[in-house]
Design a protein around this motif. Structure first.
Motif, PDB file in Angstrom:
ATOM      1  N   LEU A 126       0.842  -1.165   0.046  1.00 53.91           N
ATOM      2  CA  LEU A 126       0.118   0.013  -0.113  1.00 53.91           C
ATOM      3  C   LEU A 126       0.842   1.222   0.018  1.00 53.91           C
ATOM      4  O   LEU A 126       0.574   2.255  -0.655  1.00 53.91           O
ATOM      5  N   ALA A 127       1.652   1.427   0.718  1.00 52.54           N
ATOM      6  CA  ALA A 127       2.888   2.394   0.975  1.00 52.54           C
ATOM      7  C   ALA A 127       3.445   2.553  -0.374  1.00 52.54           C
ATOM      8  O   ALA A 127       3.601   3.763  -0.814  1.00 52.54           O
ATOM      9  N   ILE A 128       3.884   1.459  -1.099  1.00 50.53           N
ATOM     10  CA  ILE A 128       4.499   1.876  -2.464  1.00 50.53           C
ATOM     11  C   ILE A 128       3.623   2.162  -3.565  1.00 50.53           C
ATOM     12  O   ILE A 128       4.112   3.298  -4.313  1.00 50.53           O
ATOM     13  N   VAL A 129       2.560   1.716  -3.522  1.00 54.84           N
ATOM     14  CA  VAL A 129       1.439   2.083  -4.437  1.00 54.84           C
ATOM     15  C   VAL A 129       1.138   3.630  -4.224  1.00 54.84           C
ATOM     16  O   VAL A 129       0.960   4.442  -5.137  1.00 54.84           O
ATOM     17  N   ALA A 130       0.835   4.046  -2.902  1.00 54.44           N
ATOM     18  CA  ALA A 130       0.622   5.378  -2.571  1.00 54.44           C
ATOM     19  C   ALA A 130       1.684   6.468  -3.154  1.00 54.44           C
ATOM     20  O   ALA A 130       1.381   7.348  -3.668  1.00 54.44           O
ATOM     21  N   TYR A 131       2.935   5.978  -2.913  1.00 49.29           N
ATOM     22  CA  TYR A 131       3.938   6.949  -3.235  1.00 49.29           C
ATOM     23  C   TYR A 131       4.006   7.061  -4.623  1.00 49.29           C
ATOM     24  O   TYR A 131       4.146   8.255  -5.202  1.00 49.29           O
ATOM     25  N   ALA A 132       3.813   5.958  -5.460  1.00 47.38           N
ATOM     26  CA  ALA A 132       4.047   6.167  -6.840  1.00 47.38           C
ATOM     27  C   ALA A 132       2.793   7.071  -7.313  1.00 47.38           C
ATOM     28  O   ALA A 132       2.936   7.847  -8.481  1.00 47.38           O
ATOM     29  N   GLN A 133       1.640   7.016  -6.521  1.00 50.94           N
ATOM     30  CA  GLN A 133       0.549   7.846  -7.158  1.00 50.94           C
ATOM     31  C   GLN A 133       0.764   9.398  -6.859  1.00 50.94           C
ATOM     32  O   GLN A 133       0.407  10.194  -7.489  1.00 50.94           O
ATOM     33  N   TRP A 134       1.200   9.628  -5.652  1.00 47.86           N
ATOM     34  CA  TRP A 134       1.341  10.957  -4.808  1.00 47.86           C
ATOM     35  C   TRP A 134       2.412  11.770  -5.865  1.00 47.86           C
ATOM     36  O   TRP A 134       2.434  12.904  -5.805  1.00 47.86           O
ATOM     37  N   PHE A 135       3.387  10.800  -5.988  1.00 46.24           N
ATOM     38  CA  PHE A 135       4.538  11.692  -6.754  1.00 46.24           C
ATOM     39  C   PHE A 135       4.742  11.245  -8.280  1.00 46.24           C
ATOM     40  O   PHE A 135       6.029  11.528  -8.739  1.00 46.24           O
ATOM     41  N   ASP A 136       3.768  10.848  -8.805  1.00 49.45           N
ATOM     42  CA  ASP A 136       3.617  10.770 -10.552  1.00 49.45           C
ATOM     43  C   ASP A 136       4.779   9.906 -10.902  1.00 49.45           C
ATOM     44  O   ASP A 136       5.208  10.218 -11.983  1.00 49.45           O
ATOM     45  N   VAL A 137       5.019   8.732 -10.503  1.00 53.86           N
ATOM     46  CA  VAL A 137       6.099   7.934 -10.853  1.00 53.86           C
ATOM     47  C   VAL A 137       5.586   7.509 -12.201  1.00 53.86           C
ATOM     48  O   VAL A 137       4.408   6.808 -12.282  1.00 53.86           O
ATOM     49  N   PRO A 138       6.100   7.381 -13.168  1.00 55.97           N
ATOM     50  CA  PRO A 138       5.734   6.714 -14.644  1.00 55.97           C
ATOM     51  C   PRO A 138       5.613   5.562 -14.407  1.00 55.97           C
ATOM     52  O   PRO A 138       6.264   4.568 -13.694  1.00 55.97           O
ATOM     53  N   GLN A 139       4.729   4.864 -15.209  1.00 54.60           N
ATOM     54  CA  GLN A 139       4.168   3.308 -15.022  1.00 54.60           C
ATOM     55  C   GLN A 139       5.205   2.747 -16.025  1.00 54.60           C
ATOM     56  O   GLN A 139       5.501   3.129 -17.033  1.00 54.60           O
ATOM     57  N   ARG A 140       5.583   1.472 -15.277  1.00 53.29           N
ATOM     58  CA  ARG A 140       6.486   0.553 -16.128  1.00 53.29           C
ATOM     59  C   ARG A 140       5.753  -0.439 -16.560  1.00 53.29           C
ATOM     60  O   ARG A 140       4.821  -1.151 -15.521  1.00 53.29           O
ATOM     61  N   GLY A 141       6.243  -1.382 -17.516  1.00 49.47           N
ATOM     62  CA  GLY A 141       5.429  -2.591 -17.714  1.00 49.47           C
ATOM     63  C   GLY A 141       4.281  -2.482 -18.510  1.00 49.47           C
ATOM     64  O   GLY A 141       3.485  -3.399 -18.179  1.00 49.47           O
ATOM     65  N   VAL A 142       3.810  -1.424 -18.632  1.00 51.47           N
ATOM     66  CA  VAL A 142       2.339  -1.187 -19.336  1.00 51.47           C
ATOM     67  C   VAL A 142       2.623  -1.293 -20.751  1.00 51.47           C
ATOM     68  O   VAL A 142       3.344  -0.612 -21.435  1.00 51.47           O
TER      69      VAL A 142
END
Length: 151
Positions: free
Chosen positions: A31-47
């Protein structure tokens, strides 16, 4: 030690405490990793990036509840069927598309597009529902059942 005491002791130790704590720690860290990725607009990989379409054919899938589906071109000529050799995947995808259209109250006999992309992948595009089924990871024979429609 009596049998009742042994059973009571065994029931308490069925799932060790450390395993339960580890499970909750894994859940919290995910949950923490997903929240971090959403809040800081980390680019999606593997899409999957949709490549341009190089070949396309419009087809109509018609079938029954048993999963037997036939593929027709827009002129009404049958070009494939799920009961033919190694074409059962046509029936599988037909059931998926039929179900989605029925749930949404859309006509089940609307045309689909079977496309080949620039990168060689085959996809099924359902304009009526907006779904795109990229046929990767389904196996060589399953993809070939739809790729033959493009020939």
């Amino acid at each position: 030690m009596s049998v009742a005491k042994q059973m009571r002791h065994r029931d308490k130790e069925m799932v060790p405490r450390i395993l339960v704590q580890g499970m909750f720690a894994l859940m919290a860290s995910s949950l923490a990793i997903v929240a971090y990725a959403q809040w800081f607009d980390v680019p999606q990989r593997g899409v999957l990036i949709e490549a341009p379409i190089v070949q396309s054919v419009d087809v109509v899938l018609t079938g029954d509840r048993e999963g037997t589906f036939e593929v027709y071109d827009l002129a009404g000529t049958q070009i494939a069927a799920s009961y033919e050799n190694k074409a059962g995947f046509i029936g599988v995808m037909g059931r998926v598309i039929d179900r989605e259209r029925t749930v949404r109250g859309l006509p089940v006999d609307a045309p689909l597009q079977v496309v080949r992309r620039d990168n060689g992948h085959v996809a099924i595009i359902d304009p009526s529902t907006g779904h795109v089924f990229e046929l990767i990871g389904y196996g060589k024979d399953n993809v070939a059942a739809f790729a033959q429609l493009l020939n």
